[in-house]
Design an enzyme around this catalytic site. Structure first.
Site, mmCIF file in Angstrom:
data_model
loop_
_atom_site.group_PDB
_atom_site.id
_atom_site.type_symbol
_atom_site.label_atom_id
_atom_site.label_comp_id
_atom_site.label_asym_id
_atom_site.label_seq_id
_atom_site.Cartn_x
_atom_site.Cartn_y
_atom_site.Cartn_z
ATOM 1 N N MET A 1 0.801 -0.822 0.011
ATOM 2 C CA MET A 1 -0.216 0.477 -0.027
ATOM 3 C C MET A 1 0.710 1.059 -0.008
ATOM 4 S SD MET A 1 -2.733 -1.062 0.133
ATOM 5 C CE MET A 1 -3.980 0.374 0.217
ATOM 6 N N GLU A 2 0.971 1.856 -1.348
ATOM 7 C CA GLU A 2 1.362 3.046 -1.026
ATOM 8 C C GLU A 2 0.900 4.169 -2.400
ATOM 9 O OE1 GLU A 2 5.909 2.663 -2.906
ATOM 10 O OE2 GLU A 2 5.394 0.952 -2.420
ATOM 11 N N TRP A 3 1.393 5.536 -2.539
ATOM 12 C CA TRP A 3 0.840 6.317 -3.594
ATOM 13 C C TRP A 3 1.530 6.151 -4.094
ATOM 14 C CZ3 TRP A 3 -3.542 7.439 -2.150
ATOM 15 C CH2 TRP A 3 -4.041 7.678 -0.482
#
Length: 266
Positions: A150-152
């Site tokens: 989960m990361e931008w």
């Protein structure tokens, strides 16, 4: 006389033995996934000056790979001190890493414990992404738990959506629950400092975390939030791997690592 002495010794040995002494080893003892660890200190092409909490104070190191690591000599990497590997499998609802199968098979052949990871895409529903991951990653009881990355992704050519924190956490929950039911193992969450803060993941508990922090120990960036793995560089130099490598550590001793493996690879 010699015969009597021999009989006496056998009787004495039998009296000193217990049921446990005479029982065969249990299957769990004989098939333990214990890994020999070298506590390495890898070189780095862009090293960080660690004021405290240096990564080489940790005994167990590993790496993570994707299609960008096209040729890995896993036996050499293992001999240098790589004790585990995270391998990219899928992204979104329709992208499959073309080197996943090769990395997946060769790490197992080399005796390197490994886990598959999924890169989350905010323009596809979480349930669809979970099904895509399940479609492409086989059930392997010897593998470590699956990972949700989960990361931008602000440089994505197709999706730069940034949902609100509540929506992000709800989508994470959907993906994690589906994957856990399928594989029978609680997934690991990988994330970065900005994503962790933006989505208030300090409140999202109940899962092991793999935290990225290349400019300071996790306690400096994530406070007291617990973590199981720490990614401390993206510019490491690992024998058997070409170019710059991500390197991670397990948050614990060698004994704790082997215990964690026994609990999570069966």
């Amino acid at each position: 006389m010699r015969r009597l002495a021999a009989l006496f010794m056998l009787t004495l040995l039998g009296a000193c033995s217990t049921v446990d002494d005479l029982s065969p080893l249990s299957p769990s003892s004989s098939s333990s996934p214990t890994v020999v660890v070298r506590a390495p200190r890898f070189e780095d092409s862009k090293p960080h000056e660690w004021d405290s909490g240096a990564p080489w104070n940790y005994a167990v190191h590993g790496t993570d790979v994707s299609k960008y690591q096209t040729s890995v000599d896993w036996p050499t990497a293992k001999a240098s001190g790589i004790s585990f590997a995270f391998i990219k499998a899928t992204e979104g609802g329709d992208r499959f890493d073309e080197y996943f199968n090769e990395h997946w098979a060769r790490t197992k052949a080399a005796g390197v414990p490994r886990a598959a990871y999924h890169f989350f895409y905010f323009c596809t529903p979480a349930a669809q992404q979970a099904r895509w991951f399940i479609q492409n990653v086989p059930v392997d009881r010897s593998a470590m738990p699956p990972v949700l990355d989960m990361e931008w992704n602000p440089k994505s050519p197709t999706c730069r959506l940034r949902p609100d924190a509540a929506t992000v956490r709800a989508e994470m929950t959907t993906f994690l629950q589906i994957v856990e039911r399928h594989y029978g193992k609680k997934p690991i969450i990988y994330t970065s400092v900005d994503f962790f803060d933006d989505n208030e993941l300090s409140t999202f508990r109940g899962y092991p975390y793999w935290l990225r922090s290349v400019a300071g120990h996790p306690r400096e960036k994530y406070g007291s939030h617990p973590f199981t793995f720490w990614q401390y560089t993206g510019t490491g130099i690992v024998p058997g791997m070409t170019g710059k490598s991500d390197i991670n550590v397990f948050n614990g001793s060698e004994a704790a690592w082997n215990k964690w493996l026994r609990q999570n690879t069966r």
